[in-house]
Design an enzyme around this catalytic site. Structure first.
Site, PDB file in Angstrom:
ATOM      1  N   GLN A 179       0.899  -1.168   0.000  1.00 11.74           N
ATOM      2  CA  GLN A 179       0.000   0.000   0.000  1.00 11.74           C
ATOM      3  C   GLN A 179       0.921   1.197   0.000  1.00 11.74           C
ATOM      4  O   GLN A 179       1.879   1.228   0.756  1.00 11.74           O
ATOM      5  CB  GLN A 179      -0.846   0.062   1.280  1.00 11.74           C
ATOM      6  CG  GLN A 179      -1.856  -1.020   1.446  1.00 11.74           C
ATOM      7  CD  GLN A 179      -3.145  -0.725   0.740  1.00 11.74           C
ATOM      8  OE1 GLN A 179      -3.170  -0.015  -0.264  1.00 11.74           O
ATOM      9  NE2 GLN A 179      -4.215  -1.283   1.222  1.00 11.74           N
ATOM     10  N   SER A 180       0.593   2.221  -0.796  1.00 12.55           N
ATOM     11  CA  SER A 180       1.626   3.238  -0.968  1.00 12.55           C
ATOM     12  C   SER A 180       1.817   4.149   0.228  1.00 12.55           C
ATOM     13  O   SER A 180       2.924   4.542   0.526  1.00 12.55           O
ATOM     14  CB  SER A 180       1.387   4.037  -2.231  1.00 12.55           C
ATOM     15  OG  SER A 180       0.097   4.531  -2.226  1.00 12.55           O
TER      16      SER A 180
END
Ligand SMILES: [Zn+2]
Length: 503
Positions: free
Chosen positions: A28-29
Site C-alpha cells: 500500500q503506498s
C-alpha cells in the site's frame, strides 16, 4: 477467495513451479492507506490461501511486505520490489502473486522489467483473475496491456487531482505554507502575525535591506542589535506558538525573495526538479521559481509589508550583488569600492589599501584570482577619488542641506525603530514575569510539586527581564547626551546632599 478456471490454471502450473517458492507481494503506498484500507491489505495477505489452493505447501509461500506505507512512482526506494526481482532472477520463485499486479509495479518500466525477468526464469504471475505465463505470447500481451492501462489510469487520476488543485489555487483559495510574519486564522483567512513585535521585526528586516543593500549587512545588523526572528511552530504540542530564533542567511534570503510580503498570493513557487530528487524522499529536489514563473500569482490578496516596486527593487539588488554585476557599496574610505568596472574585461574591480592606510589602488584581479591569469590592470585610487569627490560635491551643492537633513532623519528613524523593538522585548519579558507570578499565586500552597516548578519559572522570568534591562542600558541605544544629563543630575544631587551634610 475468487476461484479461477481450474482448466486454464492447471495447464500452466507445472511441478517445477511448485518446487520453487510462491511469493505474495503486498503493498500500500501510504501509511494512511495502510490504516484506512485495511480490507485491501487483508485481501492481499489472503493471497497466501490462494497459493495454498494452487498447490504450494505453506513453508514454500513467502510474503514480501517491506513496501507497506512506501510511496514512489518507481522501484527506487522500494526495497521489497527490488527483493522480489532479485529472488526471481535467482530462480527461487515459481509464481508471484499480487492484487492487481500491474498497479503494484506503478511504472511501466518496472512492470516490463518484472515481466522480462519472469519470462527469462520461467516464473508465473498470478492475480485475482488468473494465472499467467509471461513466456506465452497471449498472456504476455494481456499482461503488457494491463500494465499500460494501469499506468494510464494513474495518469488520469493524477491529472484530475492536479487540475482541481490548480483551479482552487487560481481562485487564491488553496492553502499554502506561510512564511514568518503571517498566520492563518481558524476561518482560513491569512493575516499578518497578530504579535506586534513579530510584525515590527519583519518590517525592520525589509527596511534594513533597503538601507544596507546586502543580505550579509542585514544579518550582521540583526546580530549586532540582538534581534531574533519570529517563528510560528508548525507542528507538535507547541503548534502555533511564537518562538524567537537566531537569524540566519537562508531564512533572510527566503524572506527577501518571497512575494507574499507584497500581499501577493503565489502557488507553484517551489516546483520540484526530477533530476535533483533523491529516491525515496518525496520532498527533495525543490527549486525556487522567480515570481513571474510561478504557476499562479495574484496581486493584492493579503496584507502587505512592502510594495511590489520595492520587492522587485530588492530582487534586482540581490541579483546585482553577484560577482558579475555591479556590487553594493562597501565600507572603506575609497569612494568607488564595489562600483568600478574594468573597461578592458568588464569585471568588477577590487579595492586595495596599502598597509599604512594612506595608499589606495583599484585592481582588476578577478581573472587573476579565479583563473591565475596575469593581472588585468590597476590604477592609483587617490587622484581618481579626489576628482570624483569634487564632481559629487559640485552636483550636490544646491541640495547639500536637504541631503544632510535627510541623513539625520534617517538615523533618527532607525534609532526609533530599534527603540520600539527593545521596548517591545521589555514589555514581553515583563508580561512573562507577571504571568509566572499569577500562576504561582493561583496554585494551592500545599501542592508543592507544582509550586516549586512555578516558582522556578517565575525566577527565570525575573532573571530574563533583569538581563534584558541590563543589556538595554549597556547598548548604545540611549543617546550619549541622555546619559550625560543623567550622570550630571546624579552628581548634582550627590553634591547637594553632601553640602547639606557639611552645612
Ligand atoms: Zn580587467
Amino acid at each position: 477467495m475468487t476461484g479461477s478456471n481450474p482448466v486454464l490454471v492447471s495447464g500452466k502450473i507445472q511441478s517445477h513451479h511448485r518446487d520453487r517458492w510462491a511469493v505474495v507481494y503486498v503493498r500500500q503506498s501510504t501509511l494512511q492507506q495502510v490504516a484506512r484500507h485495511q480490507e485491501s491489505t487483508r485481501l492481499q495477505y489472503g493471497l497466501v490461501d490462494r497459493a495454498l489452493s494452487l498447490g504450494w505447501s505453506r513453508p514454500q509461500v513467502r510474503v514480501i511486505d517491506d513496501d507497506l506505507g512506501k510511496s514512489g512512482a518507481s522501484a527506487e526506494g522500494r526495497p521489497g520490489f527490488q527483493r522480489l526481482v532479485a529472488a526471481v532472477s535467482l530462480e527461487q520463485v515459481g509464481i508471484v502473486l499480487g492484487l492487481e499486479m500491474s498497479r503494484l509495479a506503478r511504472s511501466c518500466r518496472d512492470w516490463h522489467q518484472l515481466l522480462e525477468v519472469c519470462a527469462l526464469f520461467g516464473t508465473l504471475i498470478g492475480d485475482l483473475d488468473g494465472v499467467y505465463d509471461p513466456r506465452n505470447y497471449n498472456d504476455r500481451l494481456l499482461l503488457g496491456l494491463k500494465g499500460t492501462m494501469s499506468e494510464a489510469e494513474l495518469h488520469v487520476l493524477k491529472q484530475r487531482m492536479l487540475a482541481g488543485k490548480r483551479a482552487k489555487a487560481e481562485r487564491g483559495e488553496l492553502g499554502m505554507t506561510l512564511p514568518m510574519g503571517y498566520v492563518r486564522k481558524l476561518s482560513g483567512e491569512i493575516t499578518k502575525d497578530p504579535d506586534e513585535q513579530a510584525q515590527a521585526v519583519i518590517q525592520l528586516v525589509l527596511d534594513q535591506f533597503e538601507r544596507l543593500g546586502t543580505l550579509n549587512g542585514v544579518l550582521q545588523y540583526l546580530v549586532r542589535h540582538q534581534i531574533q526572528l519570529p517563528h510560528r511552530v508548525a507542528s507538535g504540542s507547541n503548534q502555533g506558538e511564537l518562538e524567537w530564533r537566531r537569524p540566519n542567511r537562508a531564512t533572510l534570503s527566503n524572506l527577501l525573495h518571497h512575494p507574499i510580503y507584497t500581499g501577493a498570493y503565489v502557488y507553484g513557487r517551489r516546483p520540484s526538479d526530477p533530476r535533483r530528487q533523491q529516491p525515496g524522499r518525496p520532498g527533495t529536489g525543490r527549486t525556487v521559481a522567480k515570481p513571474e514563473a510561478c504557476q499562479v500569482l495574484l496581486h493584492d490578496r493579503l496584507p502587505a509589508y512592502i510594495s511590489w516596486e520595492q520587492f522587485t527593487r530588492n530582487l534586482k539588488q540581490l541579483e546585482a550583488n553577484n560577482v558579475k554585476a555591479m556590487g553594493p557599496i562597501r565600507s572603506g574610505v575609497s569612494l568607488l569600492s564595489g562600483l568600478l568596472v574594468c573597461g578592458r574585461c568588464g569585471l568588477r574591480m577590487a579595492t586595495q589599501y596599502s598597509q599604512n592606510g594612506n595608499g589606495l589602488r583599484y585592481v582588476c584581479s578577478r581573472a587573476a584570482v579565479d583563473y591565475a591569469e596575469p593581472l588585468c590592470q590597476s590604477l592609483s585610487g587617490l587622484p581618481l577619488d579626489q576628482k570624483i569627490g569634487e564632481w559629487v560635491l559640485k552636483a550636490l551643492e544646491p541640495a547639500a542641506l536637504e541631503v544632510s537633513l535627510q541623513v539625520a532623519q534617517d538615523i533618527e528613524a532607525e534609532r526609533q525603530q530599534l527603540h520600539r523593538h527593545w521596548a517591545q522585548r521589555l514589555e514581553r519579558a515583563h508580561y512573562q514575569v507577571e504571568r509566572a507570578c499569577r500562576q504561582y499565586h493561583a496554585v494551592e500552597p500545599e501542592n508543592r510539586l507544582v509550586a516549586r516548578t512555578l516558582e522556578k519559572q517565575w525566577e527565570n522570568a525575573l532573571v530574563e527581564e533583569a538581563t534584558l534591562k541590563a543589556s538595554l542600558s549597556e547598548s548604545a541605544l540611549i543617546k550619549p547626551s541622555d546619559c550625560h544629563i543623567n550622570q550630571t543630575k546624579q552628581w548634582l544631587e550627590c553634591e547637594e546632599s553632601r553640602n547639606k551634610i557639611v552645612a
